[in-house]
Motif scaffolding. Structure first.
Motif, short mmCIF file in Angstrom:
data_model
loop_
_atom_site.label_atom_id
_atom_site.label_comp_id
_atom_site.label_asym_id
_atom_site.label_seq_id
_atom_site.Cartn_x
_atom_site.Cartn_y
_atom_site.Cartn_z
N LEU A 1 6.78 -9.92 -29.06
CA LEU A 1 7.29 -9.68 -30.65
C LEU A 1 6.18 -10.35 -31.62
O LEU A 1 5.98 -9.65 -32.79
CB LEU A 1 8.59 -10.59 -30.75
N THR B 1 2.97 -10.30 -31.54
CA THR B 1 1.75 -9.47 -31.22
C THR B 1 2.12 -8.43 -32.69
O THR B 1 1.06 -7.68 -33.07
CB THR B 1 1.40 -8.83 -30.10
N TYR B 2 3.26 -8.05 -32.93
CA TYR B 2 3.61 -7.14 -33.81
C TYR B 2 3.72 -7.66 -35.30
O TYR B 2 3.93 -7.07 -36.24
CB TYR B 2 4.85 -6.45 -33.67
N MET B 3 3.83 -9.20 -35.37
CA MET B 3 3.69 -9.98 -36.76
C MET B 3 2.54 -10.03 -37.39
O MET B 3 1.50 -9.95 -36.86
CB MET B 3 4.41 -11.25 -36.44
N THR B 4 2.65 -9.77 -38.67
CA THR B 4 1.54 -9.79 -39.50
C THR B 4 1.54 -11.12 -40.21
O THR B 4 0.54 -11.44 -40.81
CB THR B 4 1.31 -8.63 -40.48
N TYR C 1 0.83 -14.93 -25.54
CA TYR C 1 0.21 -14.28 -26.98
C TYR C 1 -1.28 -14.22 -26.84
O TYR C 1 -1.81 -13.50 -27.28
CB TYR C 1 0.97 -15.15 -27.70
N LYS D 1 -2.50 5.76 -27.21
CA LYS D 1 -1.69 6.04 -28.36
C LYS D 1 -2.07 7.53 -28.87
O LYS D 1 -1.06 8.39 -29.25
CB LYS D 1 -1.83 5.31 -29.70
N GLU E 1 5.12 2.87 -26.88
CA GLU E 1 4.73 1.51 -27.03
C GLU E 1 5.25 0.81 -25.77
O GLU E 1 4.38 -0.14 -25.16
CB GLU E 1 5.37 0.74 -28.14
N LYS F 1 -1.14 -2.78 -20.90
CA LYS F 1 -1.26 -4.31 -21.39
C LYS F 1 -0.79 -5.32 -20.10
O LYS F 1 -1.73 -6.35 -19.81
CB LYS F 1 -0.54 -4.51 -22.58
#
Length: 310
Positions: free
Chosen positions: A91, A93-96, A177, A192, A198, A206
């Motif tokens: 999760l 890795t998708y946060m900015t 992470y 992709k 995903e 991954k």
């Protein structure tokens, strides 16, 4: 001369750490192995008894109960630490935004003292006064489930396992992470473009790329759970009865409470052996998978070459 000088410098830096490791790890292990063949109460002369302590251990009902409790404890702790840690790492890795803040908040339990964590969960599980867990059950209409979690045989083992699982979840999250963000994006960007989802990218690309990190964390987690002691001992001391007795708590009681240092050392040696076996089995499993993958890649390469020749 330069090579010799470098070797000397290497040894000079390595020697202090190596000496400390020998004194702190290898010497206690050697002493435990030696004492496991002795009968000794902590004072006076040691009496050599050969394999008698090992025979006693394999005829000890509490030993088997502690062993199977340890397996259940291991499953709960490992599942929480690795699965939840990996889930939150993905999760992240998708946060900015606020990634550092979230990592810090999840890592905080790792640096809290064991006594504080024990007191926190003892308060949560309590019935007099009503703890947080029982209050929540009452609020959501599950008052029939309210119980004394640490005093009931059927609930005490999960109750002492959860705090240990929760405590180090943040540490494994940070490790996963770091492994995920270190991957080269170009490796899975091509997938992709080819239309991979995903989930497919996660499990097909991954996760195989971080398999060495998975092996490392799994080894750390399993060996840590096999040696789990502090929180279960402080919460219940193995009770009620032997319902939450673990190998480490039973070893501590025999050695330091009953002054049976020989028998306690025998239990310690057993813990060491099972930890080594776990590491060996894990490495065999991961190595065999790696070899199978290499063979599959080689077969695929040969197949492509044949198609190219035709």
């Amino acid at each position: 001369m330069g090579v010799i000088r470098n070797k000397k410098a290497f040894l000079a830096f390595l020697l202090p750490g190596l000496l400390f490791y020998i004194l702190a790890v290898f010497y206690p292990i050697e002493e435990s192995i030696r004492l496991s063949f002795m009968k000794w109460g902590g004072i006076g002369k040691k009496q050599f008894v050969g394999l008698k302590n090992y025979v006693t251990m394999f005829h000890d009902e509490v030993f088997y109960e502690a062993f199977f409790n340890n397996l259940i404890y291991l499953v709960i702790v490992v599942s929480m630490q690795l699965l939840i840690g990996l889930f939150f790492a993905i999760l992240l890795t998708y946060m900015t935004k606020h990634v550092t803040l979230v990592k810090t908040l999840y890592y905080v339990p790792c640096i809290i003292t064991t006594v504080a964590i024990t007191q926190l969960f003892r308060s949560m599980y309590s019935t007099e006064p009503m703890g947080l867990l029982n209050q929540i059950l009452q609020k959501v209409g599950l008052g029939g489930m309210v119980t004394s979690w640490l005093a009931k045989v059927s609930t005490v083992l999960p109750a002492v396992s959860i705090p240990e699982g929760w405590r180090f979840t943040g540490m494994y999250m940070v490790i996963f992470y770091a492994a995920l963000v270190s991957l080269d994006p170009s490796v899975y960007e091509a997938a992709k473009i080819d239309g991979a989802s995903e989930m497919q990218i996660l499990f097909k690309i991954k996760m195989p790329l971080i398999k060495d990190i998975v092996l490392l964390t799994l080894t750390m987690c399993l060996t840590g759970a096999l040696r789990g002691f502090d929180i279960p001992f402080l919460l219940t001391s193995g009770g009620p009865g032997n319902a939450s007795e673990l190998m480490s708590t039973y070893m501590y009681k025999k050695a330091f409470s009953s002054n049976q240092y020989g028998y306690g050392s025998t239990l310690a040696v057993f813990i060491i052996i099972e930890s080594i076996l776990v590491v060996y089995i894990l490495r065999k499993i991961f190595t065999s998978k790696e070899q199978k993958e290499e063979k599959r890649i080689e077969k695929e390469r040969i197949r492509r070459n044949r198609r190219g020749n035709h």
